[in-house]
Each structure stands twice: as C-alpha cells, then as structure tokens.
Write an enzyme that holds these catalytic residues in place. Sequence first.
Site, PDB file in Angstrom:
ATOM      1  N   ARG A 186     -21.745 -28.275  18.900  1.00  0.00           N
ATOM      2  CA  ARG A 186     -22.308 -27.015  19.401  1.00  0.00           C
ATOM      3  C   ARG A 186     -23.517 -26.652  18.572  1.00  0.00           C
ATOM      4  NH1 ARG A 186     -17.214 -23.567  18.251  1.00  0.00           N
ATOM      5  NH2 ARG A 186     -17.171 -25.181  16.664  1.00  0.00           N
ATOM      6  N   GLY A 288     -20.274 -12.589  28.546  1.00  0.00           N
ATOM      7  CA  GLY A 288     -21.626 -12.453  28.008  1.00  0.00           C
ATOM      8  C   GLY A 288     -22.634 -12.329  29.128  1.00  0.00           C
ATOM      9  N   CYS A 295     -27.311 -27.975  27.981  1.00  0.00           N
ATOM     10  CA  CYS A 295     -26.329 -28.951  28.475  1.00  0.00           C
ATOM     11  C   CYS A 295     -25.535 -28.542  29.712  1.00  0.00           C
ATOM     12  CB  CYS A 295     -25.348 -29.274  27.357  1.00  0.00           C
ATOM     13  SG  CYS A 295     -26.181 -29.818  25.875  1.00  0.00           S
TER      14      CYS A 295
HETATM   15  C1  UGA Z   1     -22.000 -27.280  24.389  1.00  0.00           C
HETATM   16  C2  UGA Z   1     -20.568 -27.743  24.079  1.00  0.00           C
HETATM   17  O1  UGA Z   1     -19.811 -26.654  23.564  1.00  0.00           O
HETATM   18  C3  UGA Z   1     -20.577 -28.884  23.081  1.00  0.00           C
HETATM   19  O2  UGA Z   1     -19.248 -29.363  22.893  1.00  0.00           O
HETATM   20  C4  UGA Z   1     -21.446 -30.006  23.628  1.00  0.00           C
HETATM   21  O3  UGA Z   1     -21.527 -31.081  22.715  1.00  0.00           O
HETATM   22  C5  UGA Z   1     -22.852 -29.476  23.886  1.00  0.00           C
HETATM   23  O4  UGA Z   1     -22.789 -28.389  24.818  1.00  0.00           O
HETATM   24  C6  UGA Z   1     -23.664 -30.618  24.464  1.00  0.00           C
HETATM   25  O5  UGA Z   1     -23.325 -31.103  25.530  1.00  0.00           O
HETATM   26  O6  UGA Z   1     -24.581 -31.073  23.788  1.00  0.00           O
HETATM   27  P1  UGA Z   1     -23.771 -25.722  23.161  1.00  0.00           P
HETATM   28  O7  UGA Z   1     -24.578 -25.865  24.404  1.00  0.00           O
HETATM   29  O8  UGA Z   1     -24.434 -25.887  21.856  1.00  0.00           O
HETATM   30  O9  UGA Z   1     -22.528 -26.737  23.194  1.00  0.00           O
HETATM   31  O10 UGA Z   1     -23.188 -24.246  23.164  1.00  0.00           O
HETATM   32  P2  UGA Z   1     -21.768 -23.559  23.403  1.00  0.00           P
HETATM   33  O11 UGA Z   1     -21.250 -23.041  22.128  1.00  0.00           O
HETATM   34  O12 UGA Z   1     -20.867 -24.414  24.202  1.00  0.00           O
HETATM   35  O13 UGA Z   1     -22.214 -22.300  24.276  1.00  0.00           O
HETATM   36  C7  UGA Z   1     -22.805 -22.482  25.555  1.00  0.00           C
HETATM   37  C8  UGA Z   1     -23.112 -21.152  26.177  1.00  0.00           C
HETATM   38  O14 UGA Z   1     -21.936 -20.443  26.508  1.00  0.00           O
HETATM   39  C9  UGA Z   1     -23.909 -20.201  25.268  1.00  0.00           C
HETATM   40  O15 UGA Z   1     -24.887 -19.534  26.017  1.00  0.00           O
HETATM   41  C10 UGA Z   1     -22.857 -19.232  24.748  1.00  0.00           C
HETATM   42  O16 UGA Z   1     -23.374 -17.983  24.377  1.00  0.00           O
HETATM   43  C11 UGA Z   1     -21.976 -19.108  25.983  1.00  0.00           C
HETATM   44  N1  UGA Z   1     -20.609 -18.681  25.680  1.00  0.00           N
HETATM   45  C12 UGA Z   1     -19.773 -19.435  24.923  1.00  0.00           C
HETATM   46  C13 UGA Z   1     -20.147 -17.481  26.230  1.00  0.00           C
HETATM   47  O17 UGA Z   1     -20.876 -16.765  26.950  1.00  0.00           O
HETATM   48  N2  UGA Z   1     -18.853 -17.107  25.973  1.00  0.00           N
HETATM   49  C14 UGA Z   1     -18.001 -17.852  25.221  1.00  0.00           C
HETATM   50  O18 UGA Z   1     -16.820 -17.441  25.032  1.00  0.00           O
HETATM   51  C15 UGA Z   1     -18.495 -19.043  24.667  1.00  0.00           C
END
Ligand code: UGA
Length: 465
Positions: A186, A288, A295
């Site tokens: 992440r 959110g 991704c």
């Molecule tokens: C995501 C995956 O979590 C990773 O496991 C994966 O390796 C990565 O994509 C990838 O394919 O490279 P990432 O995009 O860095 O990671 O971010 P996340 O933490 O997954 O969050 C994604 C989005 O969801 C963000 O906008 C975040 O704010 C949102 N989110 C996340 C929410 O709105 N609520 C939540 O409870 C969690």
Amino acid sequence: MQEKYPPKPENSADLDRESTASVQVAASRPVGINLCVIGGGFVGLVTAAGFAEFGHSVVCVEKDLARFNLLCKGEIPFYEKKLPELIKRNIECNRLTFSNDLVESVTGRQVIFIAVGTPESKSGRTDSTALDEIAHLLAENLQSGQIIVLKSTVPVGTGSRFKQILNSNSYSERNISVVNNPEFLREGNAVDDFFHPRRIVIGCDEARAIEIVAQVYRLGMKPGVPIVTTNNETAEMIKYASNAFLATKIGFINELAGLCDPIGINVLEVTRAMRLDPRIGPEFLSPGPGWGGSCFRKDMKELMGLADSMEFPLIIARAVLESNQRQHLYVVEKVRRLTGSLSNARIGILGLSFKAGTSDMRDSPAIPIINELVKEGALVVAYDPQAKEQARECLPDLKLVDNIYDTADKADCLVILTEWQEFQLLDFKRIKTIMNRPNLVDARNLLTPETVRRYGLNYLGMGQS
Ligand code: UGA
C-alpha cells in the site's frame, strides 16, 4: 552504467537498528542472492531496497535518466515514509546499486524481478507495451537457469506468454523460468508492508524456480508469513481478485454511509460491530470520498475486460465503479447542503493525494470533486502537505496554498478529502474566526463531530449525520 558506492563495513549497530529485516538475522544466516529489479518506480524501489536490506545484492534498473541520476544520489521523486532512509542505508552498504543499462544489469543475476508500470490502455485493458519490450530485450540476453519474476500487476496469461517469448529463442536447451509474484504494497505503508506481508504469492509450475524465489524472501522475512505457491495464472488472478474485492468492500461501506445519513444512524457504530465478525474482517470499512490510487480502477477494468472476453460480465465490479463516481458527487452534495448555492462560494480543500502518507494524486477523488465544485461556480483553494507538485500537474488552474489557515481564510466551507494527521489538530477557534461561514465537510470522518460542533462549526461527516 552501473553506479558503484564504497562499501560500508557492516557493524553491530547495523544489526541492532530498528529494522524488521535485522530481526531475522540468525546465526546460520543463508547467503544473499544476486538480484536485479527492473523498474525504479514505487514498487521497484521498495522491492529493491527491501531485498537489499535482507542481505541480497541488488541492482535496480531505471531507464529514465533524470530519475536514475536522482536515485544514484539516494533521492526519490515521490513521498513514501521510511523509503529514503532504507535506500540510503543500502546504497552505503553497497548492497543496492542503480543502473540504466538493462542488459549489463541482468548479466549474472540469478533472479530478475520486473516491476514496471502496466497502465490502462485506451481500450480500458492493460497496456503491456513496456513489459513486452523488456521480454524481447531479455530474450536476447538471458542465460539458461535465470529466473524472471513478474512483480508488476499483469493480465492473466502474461506469465505463460512471457515464458514462451523468453524460451522461443534459437538457443538450444535454454530454460528460463517465469514466476508471478504479485505485490501487495500500500502506498504510504509500503516499507512496513514489505517487511510484514500478510502473504507471499509465488506462481509457477516449476518447483526449482518457486524454491529459489521463496529463498529470496526467507533470507530476511520473519518466520510465519504464509507463502502461497500456485501456478502463474492463479497468482495473476489473486492480485486482481484482491484489489477488486477491496474496492468492492469500500464501495459497499460508502453506500451504506450514504444510507445511514438520511436515517440518522451513525455508520461508525455499524462498522464497529461489523468489524468484530471475522467473516467480514476489521479493515477497509472506512467510508470516504471514494477510493482512488493508481491500481483499483485500472485493475477492475482489466478484470472486467477479461470477464467480457469470456462472455461472463462482472455485474458487481461494474456497479462498484459506478458507485465510486457517485461518491465523489455525494461529497459535493454535502458541501452544497452547507453552503446553499456553490456559485462564488469559496471552498477550502484540505488534502489532495488519494490517501494520506503519499504524494500520489493518480485517480485521487480530489480531482473529480474539485472539478465538479469549479463547474458549479465555486472558487476553490487547496492545501496538501505532500502533493503540491503533483497537484500542479493534475489541476493546473487550482489555487494552492501552503497551510491549513490560508485554506480556511474567508472560506464558506472547508472540506477534508485526505486523512492527513495534521488535519486532526485543527485549531477550530482560529478557523472559525477566519472563515467567512463556519462550515466543514469531513469526507474522511477524521474529526469528532461533537468537538467540531462545540466550537460553533457546522459539521457533516460521512454517514454520521
Ligand atoms: C492497493 C492495495 O491495498 C495494495 O494491496 C496493492 O498492492 C496496491 O493497491 C497495488 O495494486 O499496487 P493502494 O492503492 O496503495 O494499495 O491504497 P489502499 O490503501 O488500498 O487504498 C486505496 C483507496 O481506498 C484510497 O483512496 C483509500 O483512501 C481508500 N480507502 C481505503 C477507503 O476509502 N476506505 C478504507 O477503509 C480503505
């Protein structure tokens, strides 16, 4: 050209440092392997520096000259906590070097990780051009026994296709193994995710290649991390399935928050109980402004494209994409609820990156939300502690300021779009005096509504009406 750095002798202080990798250093430490990581982007750098920290000798290949020069100085062109220190330390120990010569770099390296971008193409499917270029270049230069590991997120079938390309050369008895080892890093948490993975997925149908890639991890990984071994296609699907599922989970909770709003139920109390059920799980249940990042959307579109080509369209995935777009508009609707007309309303945006901990603005919900506000005649001013430079590229007309209080100055509404910790420490008293109208939309549920309201601000969170 490969950059060399003077080796720094390892000392006991190195082993004692507060690093996950050092915890694994056991008396009978296995030897490091010569690795190459192709791609000096986010995934490539975390992977290269992480493996170097394990004790492997790693060369990281970056073909962009400007970026390569930066990396050689131990600098990185984006914000990711803990990564600059990790890179610097391993450069100094001579375990990590950078090169912009792919052919020279792969020579003599037992395992070669590919971590280049696989962006969305115009068709919505994956653009594998960069990957294919590398496959053809490698086909000319690899030796029998070398192992290629696909770290990039690649369409189902890419591993097998790669294997065909790499072994189709005229060399007799050449055997290049191709392994899929998807990343689950992440942004904003990538270094910790590298050292504390929930699982490692290794996909290949050759036992030798699987064992060698497992060894690469075992050198530094804490015992107990599950290693899932499978075939190439399944490993590829695991990555898409994981991202699509996470996006679905967030999409569901975003919609539920929207439903809780008019009924007057606090969605946070609902999720508190839901999280206690192991069948649901505690994470990715925070409503959110809509999920973003480089991704989720791209991977869901690839998965949907694959499903369409198999004549088995993914109904849920399609709805998740649609629901995420509605979520952006839902944030705008909340602003409108507080300000009335948006025409000439001054809106202060706190946070632009797609989530906290990163400067990345790719697919950030801030982009469609700001565009919609501007379309409706609002005057938008924004602040982000890390993403200012990236914001200039994505939103060239946006007025950017350097701190929270300049954002709040004369504003009719403040909107928190990214959950940066510093927004939790807002001086509400000061904010109230400098704002034109004391309105606050907290699209991350970062603040406690009662506290904000105590200072006389009108507050709207997500599903907490
Ligand atoms: C995501 C995956 O979590 C990773 O496991 C994966 O390796 C990565 O994509 C990838 O394919 O490279 P990432 O995009 O860095 O990671 O971010 P996340 O933490 O997954 O969050 C994604 C989005 O969801 C963000 O906008 C975040 O704010 C949102 N989110 C996340 C929410 O709105 N609520 C939540 O409870 C969690």
